[in-house]
Design an enzyme around this catalytic site. Structure first.
Site, PDB file in Angstrom:
ATOM      1  N   SER A  74     -13.411  -2.164   2.240  1.00 34.54           N
ATOM      2  CA  SER A  74     -14.023  -2.317   2.791  1.00 34.54           C
ATOM      3  C   SER A  74     -15.455  -2.946   2.396  1.00 34.54           C
ATOM      4  CB  SER A  74     -15.140  -1.230   3.383  1.00 34.54           C
ATOM      5  OG  SER A  74     -14.025  -0.302   4.361  1.00 34.54           O
TER       6      SER A  74
HETATM    7  N1  SAH Z   1     -12.025   3.041   1.352  1.00 34.77           N
HETATM    8  C1  SAH Z   1     -11.437   2.787   1.071  1.00 34.77           C
HETATM    9  C2  SAH Z   1     -10.382   1.782   2.188  1.00 34.77           C
HETATM   10  C3  SAH Z   1      -9.761   1.713   2.115  1.00 34.77           C
HETATM   11  S1  SAH Z   1      -8.547   1.510   4.016  1.00 34.77           S
HETATM   12  C4  SAH Z   1     -12.012   1.773   0.114  1.00 34.77           C
HETATM   13  O1  SAH Z   1     -12.992   1.520  -0.617  1.00 34.77           O
HETATM   14  O2  SAH Z   1     -11.218   1.280  -0.865  1.00 34.77           O
HETATM   15  C5  SAH Z   1      -8.313   3.154   4.777  1.00 34.77           C
HETATM   16  C6  SAH Z   1      -7.339   3.845   3.859  1.00 34.77           C
HETATM   17  O3  SAH Z   1      -6.562   4.413   5.277  1.00 34.77           O
HETATM   18  C7  SAH Z   1      -5.978   2.947   3.467  1.00 34.77           C
HETATM   19  O4  SAH Z   1      -5.930   2.825   2.691  1.00 34.77           O
HETATM   20  C8  SAH Z   1      -4.493   4.002   4.552  1.00 34.77           C
HETATM   21  O5  SAH Z   1      -3.805   3.793   3.817  1.00 34.77           O
HETATM   22  C9  SAH Z   1      -5.803   5.121   4.886  1.00 34.77           C
HETATM   23  N2  SAH Z   1      -5.139   5.636   5.732  1.00 34.77           N
HETATM   24  C10 SAH Z   1      -4.551   5.077   7.154  1.00 34.77           C
HETATM   25  N3  SAH Z   1      -4.631   6.634   8.108  1.00 34.77           N
HETATM   26  C11 SAH Z   1      -4.454   7.798   7.351  1.00 34.77           C
HETATM   27  C12 SAH Z   1      -4.415   9.100   7.280  1.00 34.77           C
HETATM   28  N4  SAH Z   1      -3.420  10.041   9.171  1.00 34.77           N
HETATM   29  N5  SAH Z   1      -4.898  10.033   6.285  1.00 34.77           N
HETATM   30  C13 SAH Z   1      -5.432   9.539   5.228  1.00 34.77           C
HETATM   31  N6  SAH Z   1      -5.955   8.225   4.957  1.00 34.77           N
HETATM   32  C14 SAH Z   1      -5.132   7.518   5.772  1.00 34.77           C
END
Ligand code: SAH
Length: 209
Positions: free
Chosen positions: A62
Site C-alpha cells: 500500500s
Molecule cells: N499490508 C501489505 C499489503 C498486502 S496486499 C503490505 O504492507 O505489503 C494484500 C494481501 O492480502 C495480499 O498479499 C493477499 O495475498 C492477501 N490476502 C488476500 N486474501 C486473503 C485472505 N483471505 N487471507 C489472508 N490474506 C489474504
C-alpha cells in the site's frame, strides 16, 4: 541504511504531516520503517514515493499515506495485540509493530511464498511479528482475542464475522470493503450489542481471496 534513504523517508513524512490528520506517533512509526527493504530491488528508487508498488503474485504494498491513515484509525497503544489479514511484504505489519512493540502483531497471508518472504524479512529487520500462511477467516484459532484487527485486502461483502469475532468488545477493525465497483475504507467498533461503522472514504485494494 543509507543517509539518502533516511532523508527520503523524512521528506515523505513531512509531506504526510502536511496532508493528513494523523498523530505524531503514527508519523514516527512511518519514519522508523525502512520501506526500501520491503519493495522489490528494481523498485527501490521509488520506495519513498507515496504510491503503491507491485510486490509480485499480483499483490501490492500500500501507499505510505494509506498505511498511515489505517494505522491511525486503529488508535493503538504499546502492548496492544493486533491481528493483520494480508501480510503482503510485511511493511504495514512493521509500522504497527513500531507502535505496539515486539510479539503482539499476528499476521496471516494467503500466498505461501509471500508469507515466507515476509516472515524472513521481518525477522532480519528485527520485527517480532508472527506470520502464518492461510486464510484470515480461520487464522490463529488458539490466540486469545485481539485488541484490534485490520484487513489489507478488500472484503467484498463486508468484514467476515469470523474476523469480527476475534476482536475484544470496544476494539476497532479497519478494512476496505466492497468490490471492483467501489470500495470504502471503514472503521468498525465491535460491541456486545452490534458493530458501529464509520466511513473513511473511497479506496482501492486488492480483493480478499
Ligand atoms: N499490508 C501489505 C499489503 C498486502 S496486499 C503490505 O504492507 O505489503 C494484500 C494481501 O492480502 C495480499 O498479499 C493477499 O495475498 C492477501 N490476502 C488476500 N486474501 C486473503 C485472505 N483471505 N487471507 C489472508 N490474506 C489474504
Amino acid at each position: 541504511m543509507s543517509d539518502a534513504d533516511a532523508a527520503a523517508r523524512r521528506t515523505l513524512v513531512d509531506r504526510l504531516r502536511e496532508r493528513l490528520d494523523v498523530t505524531e506517533r503514527t508519523l514516527s512509526a512511518i519514519e522508523a520503517v525502512p520501506r526500501h527493504e520491503f519493495v522489490p530491488e528494481r523498485l527501490r528508487s521509488q520506495a519513498y514515493d507515496d504510491r503503491p508498488l507491485p510486490i509480485g503474485h499480483d499483490q501490492t504494498i500500500s501507499a505510505p499515506h494509506m498505511v498511515a491513515v489505517m494505522v491511525d484509525l486503529l488508535d493503538l497503544d504499546p502492548g496492544d495485540r493486533v491481528f493483520e489479514v494480508g501480510t503482503g511484504c510485511g511493511y504495514h505489519a512493521a509500522v504497527v509493530a513500531e507502535i505496539v512493540g515486539p510479539g503482539t502483531v499476528y499476521s496471516v497471508e494467503y500466498v505461501p511464498a509471500l508469507a515466507d518472504a515476509a516472515r524472513e524479512r521481518l525477522r532480519r529487520l528485527g520485527y517480532a511479528v508472527t506470520v502464518r500462511s492461510g486464510d484470515g477467516r480461520d487464522a490463529f484459532p488458539d490466540e486469545s482475542p485481539f485488541d484490534a484487527a485490520y484487513l489489507t485486502c478488500a472484503a467484498p461483502d463486508g468484514v467476515p464475522d469470523a474476523i469480527l469475532d476475534r476482536v475484544v468488545d470496544g476494539g476497532h477493525v479497519v478494512a476496505p470493503v466492497g468490490d471492483a465497483g467501489g470500495q470504502r475504507l471503514v472503521r468498525l467498533t465491535v460491541r456486545a450489542t452490534g458493530v458501529d461503522r464509520e466511513d473513511h472514504g473511497g479506496v482501492r485494494f486488492v480483493p480478499m481471496q
